[in-house]
Design an enzyme around this catalytic site. Structure first.
Site, mmCIF file in Angstrom:
data_model
loop_
_atom_site.group_PDB
_atom_site.id
_atom_site.type_symbol
_atom_site.label_atom_id
_atom_site.label_comp_id
_atom_site.label_asym_id
_atom_site.label_seq_id
_atom_site.Cartn_x
_atom_site.Cartn_y
_atom_site.Cartn_z
ATOM 1 N N SER A 183 39.256 -22.637 13.115
ATOM 2 C CA SER A 183 39.547 -21.417 12.371
ATOM 3 C C SER A 183 39.359 -21.544 10.866
ATOM 4 O O SER A 183 39.141 -20.548 10.190
ATOM 5 C CB SER A 183 40.969 -20.951 12.677
ATOM 6 O OG SER A 183 41.894 -21.981 12.417
ATOM 7 N N HIS A 211 39.325 -17.889 18.314
ATOM 8 C CA HIS A 211 38.341 -17.277 17.413
ATOM 9 C C HIS A 211 36.991 -17.069 18.092
ATOM 10 O O HIS A 211 36.008 -16.717 17.430
ATOM 11 C CB HIS A 211 38.166 -18.125 16.145
ATOM 12 C CG HIS A 211 39.289 -17.967 15.167
ATOM 13 N ND1 HIS A 211 39.335 -16.954 14.244
ATOM 14 C CD2 HIS A 211 40.433 -18.682 15.005
ATOM 15 C CE1 HIS A 211 40.446 -17.058 13.523
ATOM 16 N NE2 HIS A 211 41.131 -18.103 13.975
ATOM 17 N N LYS A 242 43.522 -11.398 17.765
ATOM 18 C CA LYS A 242 42.432 -11.448 16.785
ATOM 19 C C LYS A 242 41.407 -10.364 17.123
ATOM 20 O O LYS A 242 41.646 -9.202 16.855
ATOM 21 C CB LYS A 242 41.872 -12.865 16.733
ATOM 22 C CG LYS A 242 42.891 -13.776 16.064
ATOM 23 C CD LYS A 242 42.499 -15.212 15.961
ATOM 24 C CE LYS A 242 43.568 -15.941 15.147
ATOM 25 N NZ LYS A 242 43.950 -17.228 15.721
#
Ligand SMILES: *Cc1c(COP(=O)(O)O)cnc(C)c1O
Length: 395
Positions: A183, A211, A242
């Site tokens: 990340s 991610h 996310k």
């Protein structure tokens, strides 16, 4: 006067002096390309809202309808009275999206890691963990009580070496765990090579795709899809906080592992379920992702454009292979000053320093989103160029 908290005051002063004190800004608007932050309208270069789903009308409508139908709270842990039909639907849909047989949702990605790792390994066991793994993986490893052996970042050769050494010492079971996308640097784990080691050694392999979901693979199906490794990675942990634009965590993989987590994962057994509006919004996110790759394509177009322009300006954007765009600055006070000056120019990009990244590797981390228009990116680039020149980072 009590002095028992004096050490905390001293530590906080130390953080301020080193430029490591985290000043948290307050947002008074929905997520999107632009935010109202501390009373100012600013360009958002901070959030993990990769696809702009956090305030998408389809998700908002689904969440609002779920509030009407189910109310706001789950009222129980899932194993007692908290499992809704929506949770079951979401898990079936997530498994299908990921191309695996089973999935289980959690309250967050952090919780999914704390749930999964201690359920799979314990005191007599070993975890082989990438040196740069996310804090929630590290904490899950610690909680398990297993011996933790860190291998060099993204090095399958070093992984093989440390496994061979531990085999000589002897262990009961072992787990290999890695972030899919790291990340802070935005680089991608060499999953095929790590998988080859796991298969050769017959060890469980877990990847945290926080991610990668909504970002990598066909239409955002994640790192396993990106590398075409379907059916070979034992456990995929992920987040719905996310790219999915909501909040939650997910574990996807072999049915026997998911069944075991339902019996033994402590955050599943002892913490209340994800609320109905969140589950409904995640289902709506899946509708969008399955219907079209448009948002994922726009994310990548934006990321490629921004990164190329930053490099052309002379910035060091590190080793990123994803929309995460670090702007490497070195010392933490410089990164903080860079961030403050960007904010004064209407651009919100946070400085990141130790302990989130190693000392001397402080940076601004720019998070590109499908929500950005080309004009937004150009405005951000102009601000970065101006601040970069002011501070002597570029010429
Ligand atoms: C963000 C992140 C998490 C935590 O996800 P939340 O849903 O925000 O708790 C876990 N693992 C990795 C690798 C992450 O980047």
């Amino acid at each position: 006067m009590s002095t028992k908290t004096d050490w905390i005051t001293a530590e906080l002063d130390g953080l301020r002096q080193q430029g490591l004190y985290n000043s948290i800004r307050t947002i008074a608007s929905p997520q999107g390309a632009w935010l109202q932050v501390d009373g100012q309208r600013v360009l958002n270069f901070c959030s993990n809202n990769y696809l702009g789903l956090a305030n998408h009308p389809h998700l908002r409508a689904a969440a609002a309808a779920a509030v009407e139908q189910y109310g706001v709270g789950p009222a129980a842990v899932r194993s007692i009275a908290g499992t809704l039909d929506l949770h079951g639907q979401l898990e079936r849909r997530l498994a299908a999206f990921k191309g695996v047989e089973a999935a289980l949702t959690f309250q967050s990605g952090f919780n999914a890691n704390l749930a999964t790792i201690p359920a799979l390994v314990g005191r007599e066991d070993v975890i082989f963990s990438d040196r740069l793994n996310h804090a929630s993986i590290i904490d899950g490893c610690r909680l398990s009580g297993a011996k933790i052996v860190a291998y060099d970042h993204n090095s399958s050769a070093h992984l093989q070496q440390v496994i061979t050494a531990e085999r000589a010492a002897g262990f009961r079971r072992a787990l290999i765990v890695t972030d899919g996308v790291f990340s802070m640097d935005g680089d991608i784990a060499p999953l095929p090579e790590i998988l080859a080691v796991a298969q050769r050694e017959d060890l469980l392999l877990m990847v945290d795709d926080a991610h990668g979901e909504g970002v990598l693979g066909r239409g955002g199906r994640g790192i396993v899809d990106h590398f075409g490794l379907h059916g070979q990675v034992d456990i995929e942990v992920g987040t719905l906080s996310k790219a999915f634009g909501v909040v939650g965590g997910v574990v996807a993989g072999r049915p026997v592992i998911v069944e075991w987590l339902r019996q033994r994962a402590r955050p599943f057994l002892f913490s209340s379920a994800m609320p109905a509006p969140d589950a409904a919004a995640c289902l709506a996110a899946l509708d969008l992702l399955e219907a079209s790759t448009e948002l994922v394509d726009r994310l990548w177009d934006n990321a490629r454009y921004f990164k190329a322009e930053m490099q052309r300006l002379g910035f060091d954007t590190g080793v990123s292979a994803t929309p995460i765009t670090p702007v490497m600055l070195g010392e933490a006070p410089l990164a903080q000053e860079f961030s403050r000056r960007l904010f004064a120019r209407g651009v919100f990009a946070m400085a990141i320093g130790f302990p989130t990244v190693p000392r001397g590797k402080a940076r601004i981390r720019v998070m590109i989103s499908a929500a950005h228009a080309r004009a937004d990116l150009d405005q951000g680039l102009a601000a970065c160029a101006a601040v970069g020149r002011e501070l002597g980072v570029i010429h």
